[in-house]
Design a protein around this motif. Structure first.
Motif, PDB file in Angstrom:
ATOM      1  N   ALA A  22     -10.102  27.634  35.366  1.00 40.58           N
ATOM      2  CA  ALA A  22      -9.500  27.169  36.611  1.00 40.58           C
ATOM      3  C   ALA A  22      -8.048  26.748  36.409  1.00 40.58           C
ATOM      4  CB  ALA A  22     -10.320  26.010  37.186  1.00 40.58           C
ATOM      5  N   ALA A  40      -5.862  29.694  36.290  1.00 41.40           N
ATOM      6  CA  ALA A  40      -5.710  30.345  37.593  1.00 41.40           C
ATOM      7  C   ALA A  40      -4.859  29.555  38.573  1.00 41.40           C
ATOM      8  CB  ALA A  40      -7.097  30.602  38.201  1.00 41.40           C
ATOM      9  N   HIS A  41      -4.898  28.210  38.497  1.00 40.10           N
ATOM     10  CA  HIS A  41      -4.319  27.406  39.577  1.00 40.10           C
ATOM     11  C   HIS A  41      -3.177  26.474  39.169  1.00 40.10           C
ATOM     12  CE1 HIS A  41      -7.515  28.703  42.268  1.00 40.10           C
ATOM     13  NE2 HIS A  41      -8.406  28.371  41.345  1.00 40.10           N
ATOM     14  N   LEU A  42      -3.023  26.168  37.884  1.00 41.89           N
ATOM     15  CA  LEU A  42      -1.971  25.243  37.468  1.00 41.89           C
ATOM     16  C   LEU A  42      -0.916  26.000  36.662  1.00 41.89           C
ATOM     17  CD1 LEU A  42      -3.972  22.022  36.474  1.00 41.89           C
ATOM     18  CD2 LEU A  42      -2.965  22.640  38.680  1.00 41.89           C
ATOM     19  N   THR A  43      -0.093  26.731  37.358  1.00 43.35           N
ATOM     20  CA  THR A  43       0.923  27.550  36.716  1.00 43.35           C
ATOM     21  C   THR A  43       1.894  26.684  35.916  1.00 43.35           C
ATOM     22  OG1 THR A  43       0.800  29.082  38.587  1.00 43.35           O
ATOM     23  CG2 THR A  43       2.696  29.287  37.120  1.00 43.35           C
ATOM     24  N   GLU A  79     -14.002  23.834  39.354  1.00 43.60           N
ATOM     25  CA  GLU A  79     -13.078  24.878  39.797  1.00 43.60           C
ATOM     26  C   GLU A  79     -12.432  24.505  41.123  1.00 43.60           C
ATOM     27  OE1 GLU A  79     -15.713  28.184  39.780  1.00 43.60           O
ATOM     28  OE2 GLU A  79     -15.802  28.304  37.582  1.00 43.60           O
ATOM     29  N   GLU A  80     -13.215  23.950  42.044  1.00 45.95           N
ATOM     30  CA  GLU A  80     -12.656  23.521  43.321  1.00 45.95           C
ATOM     31  C   GLU A  80     -11.652  22.389  43.123  1.00 45.95           C
ATOM     32  OE1 GLU A  80     -14.027  21.676  47.667  1.00 45.95           O
ATOM     33  OE2 GLU A  80     -15.515  22.020  46.090  1.00 45.95           O
ATOM     34  N   ALA A  95      -8.429  23.718  41.758  1.00 45.50           N
ATOM     35  CA  ALA A  95      -7.719  24.446  42.820  1.00 45.50           C
ATOM     36  C   ALA A  95      -6.995  23.476  43.748  1.00 45.50           C
ATOM     37  CB  ALA A  95      -8.701  25.311  43.603  1.00 45.50           C
ATOM     38  N   GLY A 129      -3.948  22.293  42.121  1.00 45.43           N
ATOM     39  CA  GLY A 129      -2.902  23.287  42.276  1.00 45.43           C
ATOM     40  C   GLY A 129      -2.211  23.202  43.620  1.00 45.43           C
ATOM     41  N   ARG A 130      -2.978  22.917  44.666  1.00 42.56           N
ATOM     42  CA  ARG A 130      -2.379  22.750  45.983  1.00 42.56           C
ATOM     43  C   ARG A 130      -1.467  21.527  46.007  1.00 42.56           C
ATOM     44  NH1 ARG A 130      -6.276  21.904  51.072  1.00 42.56           N
ATOM     45  NH2 ARG A 130      -7.198  23.794  50.157  1.00 42.56           N
ATOM     46  N   SER A 173       1.768  22.323  44.163  1.00 44.94           N
ATOM     47  CA  SER A 173       2.706  23.171  44.920  1.00 44.94           C
ATOM     48  C   SER A 173       3.493  22.366  45.935  1.00 44.94           C
ATOM     49  CB  SER A 173       1.937  24.296  45.602  1.00 44.94           C
ATOM     50  OG  SER A 173       1.086  23.784  46.626  1.00 44.94           O
TER      51      SER A 173
END
Length: 509
Positions: free
Chosen positions: A423, A426-429, A495-496, A499, A502-503, A506
């Protein structure tokens, strides 16, 4: 004016509105109190306030949008929009036929949450404004965060509590009760029940390579009490400061400071604690997590171990917190320092990360010169731990049930760690991951970022996700980051949660 309110002003009155006085039994709502052109904001604010003050507790169900619209005499679109705003903030969640339910309490405005105001070496916050990431958290921000409801908890330091071996515990408890006499229900030995001290000696020999006589073991209410007892004894002996890893556990640091010791930060790098900096600090004692450093996850390397042991042999004292050494996945076990230099190491461990923190059961091994003082401090602290729980744990250790449980949770925790790693990728660039080989948490850092990690944690909490900012566990400045626990939640929830992190990330970039 939003679209729902515009439709109201265009004469599309519902039949219910014609026959209502504009009020509702739900929260005693009175539409006449709503400002013109601001009904959606008014309704959203009233529901949010009711969640905050407990009128609508977690799990409570809101009226359907159709029913509430009819009671208030407004369009259904207005109510739907208010519910959606609460859902976007992570405070309610729609569940189809199950309706809309409260899932998290709202927080103070972000401006109040993200003001960094650490004071002194403890990371404490001055009282006054509220919020776990701002000045109102007082001296215990971790406790303040723990008290805030959320949907997904990624706080570190908690094992898979759903895996607690209830059947084995009950079986052991029945076995223990069947063998107790009436006299056994009296006051126990403040040092701990002999049966548990013996069982702990066997457990440490098998799992940590430590040979300890039962007479050297002191049973304590977790590592927190162990640190408090050691701090008390050292302070009484005239010690005024103790070195600590930086970064290192905020909670452990606070225990030592409460025991009247000044904590002196010593940097941690890829090889563990900087032993040259330790010598230069002038401290005569140091608190370490050498097998799996908290929070970075690094292991104290061979050269540093030799230097540390030489420092201890010359009169220094190491306080070794072996807090989650059993939980390893991709590396061989690391020997405990206590096994190499018993006379220079106070060793603390517990079952909080293996069974459950609620048991408040741990152990402390101290050099012989300190044993009598530590036992006396334990006696005056609480007269000893509850005896029945000690005897049950001893039975689990002696019967092999605790080893079986460890093998079971180690497999489960590894799967959860792998889910979190996927996760994060996928979500924490741009995040760097630390400490994945062992333990119950990961650290992610964001090198070169221009935001504060308290702001990121506050934004995540607004979305219903708890995580520790790395700065909580620092004394000196460093790269922003998060400490993320993965053991307590199933893979889908992890995973949620990532995510949603990550939001939140951003929104800050």
């Amino acid at each position: 004016m939003d679209s729902a309110e515009e439709s109201e002003t265009q004469g599309s009155e519902t039949p219910a509105r014609a026959g209502t006085a504009g009020g509702s039994d739900f929260l005693q709502l009175d539409l006449e109190q709503a400002p013109p052109g601001g009904r959606t904001e008014w309704l959203t604010a009233r529901i949010r306030a009711a969640i905050a003050d407990g009128t609508l507790p977690l799990g409570s169900r809101l009226p359907s949008s159709r029913v509430l619209a009819a009671e208030l005499g407004v369009t259904r679109g207005l109510v739907t929009e208010a519910y959606q705003r609460l859902a976007d903030a992570g405070q309610v969640q729609g569940s189809g036929r199950a309706g809309t339910r409260v899932v998290a309490a709202p927080l103070p405005p972000p401006a109040a949450l993200t003001r960094p105001a650490p004071t002194g070496g403890s990371g404490a916050f001055p009282a006054g404004t509220g919020g776990p990431f701002g000045p109102g958290a007082g001296g215990a921000p971790v406790d303040a965060l723990r008290a805030v409801p959320c949907r997904i908890d990624l706080s570190p330091g908690v094992p898979d509590l759903s895996a607690f071996p209830r059947t084995a515990w009950l079986r052991a408890e029945r076995h223990v009760l069947a063998g107790l006499t009436a006299a056994d229900f009296g006051y126990g030995d403040p040092q701990g029940a002999p049966a548990l001290r013996s069982a702990v000696g066997g457990w440490l020999a098998r799992n940590r390579g430590i040979r300890a006589d039962p007479g050297e073991v002191v049973i304590v209410a977790g590592v927190a009490q162990a640190l408090g007892l050691v701090a008390h004894v050292l302070s009484e002996r005239g010690l005024r400061k103790i070195a600590v890893e930086d970064p290192g556990s905020l909670g452990a640091r606070q225990q030592l400071e409460y025991g009247r010791l000044e904590t002196v930060p010593v940097p941690v790098d890829e090889g563990g604690v900087d032993t040259a900096a330790l010598r230069a600090s002038g401290a005569r004692a140091v608190l370490l997590t050498p097998a799996h450093q908290f929070p970075t996850g690094v292991v104290l390397d061979g050269a540093r171990r030799r230097e540390l042991l030489a420092w201890a042999a010359a009169g220094g004292l190491v306080v070794e917190d072996d807090y989650d050494a059993e939980h390893r996945y991709d590396r061989a076990p690391v020997p405990a320092l206590r096994a190499l230099l018993p006379e220079g190491v106070c060793y603390a461990g517990s079952v909080s990360k293996l069974l459950a923190p609620a048991l408040r059961l741990g152990w402390l091994l101290v050099p012989p010169r300190l044993l009598g003082e530590v036992v006396a401090a334990k006696r005056y602290a609480d007269l000893g731990n509850p005896v029945l729980a000690q005897l049950v744990l001893a039975r689990l250790m002696d019967s092999g049930e605790l080893e079986r449980h460890l093998r079971f949770v180690r497999r489960r925790h590894r799967r959860r760690r792998d889910a979190m790693l996927r996760a994060i990728a996928a979500h924490l660039t741009g995040a760097r991951v630390h400490g994945a080989a062992a333990g119950l948490h990961l650290v992610v850092t964001f090198d070169g970022a221009d935001f504060e990690d308290t702001a990121l944690a506050a934004a995540a909490l607004a979305l219903g996700v708890k995580a520790h900012p790395l700065s909580w566990h620092r004394i000196r400045p460093g790269a922003p980051g998060l400490v993320l626990g993965y053991a307590a939640g199933p893979p889908g929830e992890l995973e949620e949660g990532v995510a949603l992190l990550g939001r939140a990330l951003s929104r800050l970039r």
